[in-house]
Design a protein around this motif. Structure first.
Motif, mmCIF file in Angstrom:
data_model
loop_
_atom_site.group_PDB
_atom_site.id
_atom_site.type_symbol
_atom_site.label_atom_id
_atom_site.label_comp_id
_atom_site.label_asym_id
_atom_site.label_seq_id
_atom_site.Cartn_x
_atom_site.Cartn_y
_atom_site.Cartn_z
ATOM 1 N N HIS A 1 -11.225 8.703 -8.201
ATOM 2 C CA HIS A 1 -10.029 7.993 -7.740
ATOM 3 C C HIS A 1 -9.224 8.896 -6.808
ATOM 4 C CE1 HIS A 1 -7.698 4.301 -8.548
ATOM 5 N NE2 HIS A 1 -6.596 5.020 -8.386
ATOM 6 N N HIS B 1 2.122 0.696 -9.497
ATOM 7 C CA HIS B 1 0.785 0.982 -8.965
ATOM 8 C C HIS B 1 -0.206 -0.115 -9.379
ATOM 9 C CE1 HIS B 1 -1.927 4.064 -7.254
ATOM 10 N NE2 HIS B 1 -2.814 3.688 -8.160
ATOM 11 N N LYS C 1 0.828 -1.209 0.000
ATOM 12 C CA LYS C 1 0.000 0.000 0.000
ATOM 13 C C LYS C 1 0.865 1.264 0.000
ATOM 14 C CE LYS C 1 -3.561 1.527 0.019
ATOM 15 N NZ LYS C 1 -4.929 1.715 0.374
ATOM 16 N N SER D 1 -6.558 8.944 1.207
ATOM 17 C CA SER D 1 -6.096 7.698 1.817
ATOM 18 C C SER D 1 -4.577 7.571 1.754
ATOM 19 C CB SER D 1 -6.759 6.492 1.150
ATOM 20 O OG SER D 1 -6.316 6.338 -0.179
HETATM 21 C C1 HEM Z 1 -3.424 3.017 -14.225
HETATM 22 C C2 HEM Z 1 -4.515 2.572 -13.698
HETATM 23 C C3 HEM Z 1 -4.788 2.615 -12.220
HETATM 24 C C4 HEM Z 1 -5.225 1.584 -11.483
HETATM 25 C C5 HEM Z 1 -5.523 0.178 -11.983
HETATM 26 C C6 HEM Z 1 -5.354 2.054 -10.123
HETATM 27 C C7 HEM Z 1 -5.827 1.282 -9.079
HETATM 28 C C8 HEM Z 1 -5.878 1.687 -7.781
HETATM 29 C C9 HEM Z 1 -6.461 0.950 -6.699
HETATM 30 C C10 HEM Z 1 -7.128 -0.418 -6.843
HETATM 31 C C11 HEM Z 1 -6.295 1.667 -5.572
HETATM 32 C C12 HEM Z 1 -6.783 1.292 -4.188
HETATM 33 C C13 HEM Z 1 -5.851 0.357 -3.510
HETATM 34 C C14 HEM Z 1 -6.471 -0.172 -2.282
HETATM 35 O O1 HEM Z 1 -7.188 -1.176 -2.338
HETATM 36 O O2 HEM Z 1 -6.264 0.416 -1.231
HETATM 37 C C15 HEM Z 1 -5.598 2.868 -5.922
HETATM 38 C C16 HEM Z 1 -5.206 3.840 -5.041
HETATM 39 C C17 HEM Z 1 -4.658 5.049 -5.413
HETATM 40 N N1 HEM Z 1 -4.450 5.490 -6.702
HETATM 41 FE FE1 HEM Z 1 -4.695 4.425 -8.360
HETATM 42 N N2 HEM Z 1 -4.981 3.339 -10.056
HETATM 43 C C18 HEM Z 1 -4.634 3.751 -11.328
HETATM 44 C C19 HEM Z 1 -4.237 5.006 -11.722
HETATM 45 C C20 HEM Z 1 -3.997 6.052 -10.851
HETATM 46 C C21 HEM Z 1 -3.616 7.397 -11.264
HETATM 47 C C22 HEM Z 1 -3.484 7.860 -12.708
HETATM 48 C C23 HEM Z 1 -3.437 8.111 -10.108
HETATM 49 C C24 HEM Z 1 -3.049 9.536 -9.918
HETATM 50 C C25 HEM Z 1 -3.245 10.482 -10.753
HETATM 51 C C26 HEM Z 1 -3.697 7.228 -8.999
HETATM 52 C C27 HEM Z 1 -3.613 7.583 -7.679
HETATM 53 C C28 HEM Z 1 -3.921 6.778 -6.615
HETATM 54 C C29 HEM Z 1 -3.761 7.140 -5.245
HETATM 55 C C30 HEM Z 1 -3.209 8.453 -4.701
HETATM 56 C C31 HEM Z 1 -4.214 6.043 -4.488
HETATM 57 C C32 HEM Z 1 -4.268 5.947 -2.981
HETATM 58 C C33 HEM Z 1 -3.237 5.029 -2.427
HETATM 59 C C34 HEM Z 1 -3.508 4.796 -0.971
HETATM 60 O O3 HEM Z 1 -4.652 4.629 -0.568
HETATM 61 O O4 HEM Z 1 -2.562 4.770 -0.222
HETATM 62 N N3 HEM Z 1 -4.052 5.989 -9.475
HETATM 63 N N4 HEM Z 1 -5.355 2.861 -7.296
#
Ligand code: HEM
Ligand code: FES
Lengths: 257, 227
Positions: free
Chosen positions: B176, B75, B15, B183
């Protein structure tokens, strides 16, 4: 009031389970939820049927044994309340209730609504303690603790290990439980020497027990009968990150005195 | 590197990797958004900006691309692994589980993330590489002989399904970030304790800014302000 219950019945860990329909008649609003189940069970016993197995012990909201899912909510509809402290006045005549055990891979069903939460015990054994040398106890007031720290530590220590956090979490994560246990000692001066080691060990055990990870949905905090805050999860993550960053191999080298 | 291996092996570590790569993503989308908004200044400015990125700044841009590619790969890999783990953690599901406080944003992180991945691939093939060229405008040049990305943007967003896809994808990017910006600070353990830990004003602001900033471009073309 009269209620219709759909209760998960499962003879043992490896048996197939199913919902059984029961009618609970003449339920008093002053009964607790467990007393209502007691009455249903008396009826079952009188009919020569197997009573519904459910866990309970203190029936005053402090032992953490009585968890069950009631209509999709851990410990039922009342906030910050264990199932044993939930009263039937929270329901109304004619309600239909679906009663299920906590569902998680780490919490195997023992029977009906009873699950095995010993995974929690193993997480505590991994680091949820303070090592002290035996001998005469020192003066209880010898170590000053600020009120804020004492309050925060008490908030974390309120965890009764009921498992509602795991049950309510879409990921089946034990993060709130582990965080509470990591934090209540990690906040106090007595817990400092083992603070980072504790975070590492307890998190490692949490992972070994096949719980899910934390998405910060917030469901655990809402389900927790003691209202433990997800801020403790942030605190555990902080301690864990620091522990990983500063970790070095444990060696027993050095003089033997 | 052993600390990285240790992180990689634990759920919290995975995470943390998601949070760091996600924050890199947030930094990138904010800069990218500001760059895009120059489309409202006009063709000359926008094509000159693109020419600068491909000319004098090309090395810097390539450096950033490598960081972003590594970040997206990590990621998505972590998202995949953690999702599998979460599924396995509850082999028998409830007949009934009522979400109490979790936001729709948090519950769409996975499918919304899949949509974002599809979007990112489409978007790169569309405006960066030109393999997908719905408006047949990728190879046009402007009056100064520069690659006319402005013309491509206008022509592309005049096609209804291209605009629709971008607009929907940006809704999911906003969602997102509404969850992720909040988070990620808790995953990293840097958020301050609060009496209302579920409140998230700053991440709501980031989500709205990013969503609006990107969506204004196709809307501007549809409204005829950008032409
Ligand atoms: C490329 C496709 C992407 C997928 C498949 C994806 C998937 C995910 C998933 C499943 C989570 C939640 C994880 C959990 O279960 O806690 C997450 C968290 C997050 N994503 Fe993505 N994401 C994508 C793209 C992005 C992009 C483009 C950004 C930013 C511009 C981003 C920023 C974040 C952030 C900041 C979190 C929070 C992490 C946390 O909770 O610590 N994501 N993403
Ligand atoms: S029976 Fe002890 S908390 Fe409910």
């Amino acid at each position: 009031m009269n209620l219709i219950l759909h209760v998960w019945r499962q003879a043992g860990a490896n048996a197939a389970g199913r919902f059984e329909r029961y009618e609970a008649r003449d339920v008093s609003a002053d009964m607790s939820f467990l007393e209502m189940l007691d009455v249903v069970n008396e009826g079952l016993i009188a009919n020569g049927q197997e009573p519904i197995a459910f866990d309970h012990d203190c029936r005053e909201g402090i032992c953490g044994m009585c968890g069950m899912m009631i209509n999709g909510t851990a410990h039922g509809p009342m906030k910050m309340t264990t199932t044993c402290q939930l009263h039937m006045r929270s329901f109304k005549d004619g309600d239909e209730l679906w009663i299920e055990p906590w569902r998680a891979r780490a919490f195997q069903v023992v029977k009906d609504l009873v699950v095995d939460r010993s995974a929690f015990d193993r997480i505590i054994q991994a680091g949820g303690f303070v090592s002290v040398n035996t001998g005469a106890p020192q003066d209880a007031n010898a170590i000053p603790i600020s009120k804020q720290v004492a309050d925060d530590a008490m908030d974390a220590a309120a965890c009764i290990g009921c498992g509602a956090c795991v049950a309510a979490c879409p990921n089946g994560s034990a993060s709130l439980f582990t965080a509470a246990k990591v934090s209540h000692l990690g906040l106090l001066p007595q817990g400092q020497p083992e603070r980072y080691r504790r975070a590492l060990k307890m998190v490692a055990q949490m992972d070994l027990e096949d719980f899910g990870h934390c998405t910060l949905f917030g469901e655990c905090q809402e389900a927790c009968p003691k209202g433990i805050s997800i801020d403790f999860i942030a605190r555990m993550n902080h301690d864990y990150l620091r522990a990983v960053a500063t970790q070095r191999e444990e060696t027993a080298a050095g003089g033997t005195g | 590197m052993s600390w990285f291996v240790n992180l990689y092996r634990s759920t919290i570590g995975k995470k943390i990797i998601m949070a760091v790569t996600g924050l890199i993503g947030i930094g990138f989308v904010l800069v990218h958004m500001l760059g895009n908004l120059q489309v409202f200044i006009g063709q000359d400015k926008f094509d000159a900006y693109a020419a600068m990125l491909h000319g004098p700044l090309a090395e810097v841009v390539w450096g950033l691309r490598i960081v972003l590619i590594v970040a997206v790969v990590l990621h998505v890999l972590m998202a995949w692994q953690l999702t599998q783990r979460a599924r396995a953690a509850r082999p028998v599901d409830y007949r009934m589980r009522e979400p109490q406080v979790s936001t729709w944003a948090s519950r769409t992180m996975r499918w919304g993330g899949v949509l974002l991945l599809v979007f990112i691939v489409f978007h790169i093939l569309h405006f960066t590489v030109g393999v997908i060229d719905p408006a047949h405008a990728f190879h046009e040049t402007d009056a100064l002989g520069r690659h006319d990305i402005y013309g491509d943007v206008v022509a592309s967003f005049r096609i209804w399904w291209v605009s629709a896809f971008y607009i929907v994808a940006m809704i999911f990017l906003g969602l997102h970030l509404f969850h992720g910006a909040w988070s990620s600070l808790r995953t990293l353990g840097v958020a301050h304790p609060s009496a209302h830990p579920l409140k998230r004003r700053i991440s709501a602001a980031i989500a709205i800014i990013v969503w609006l900033g990107f969506t204004l471009v196709p809307l501007g073309v549809i409204a005829g302000i950008v032409h």
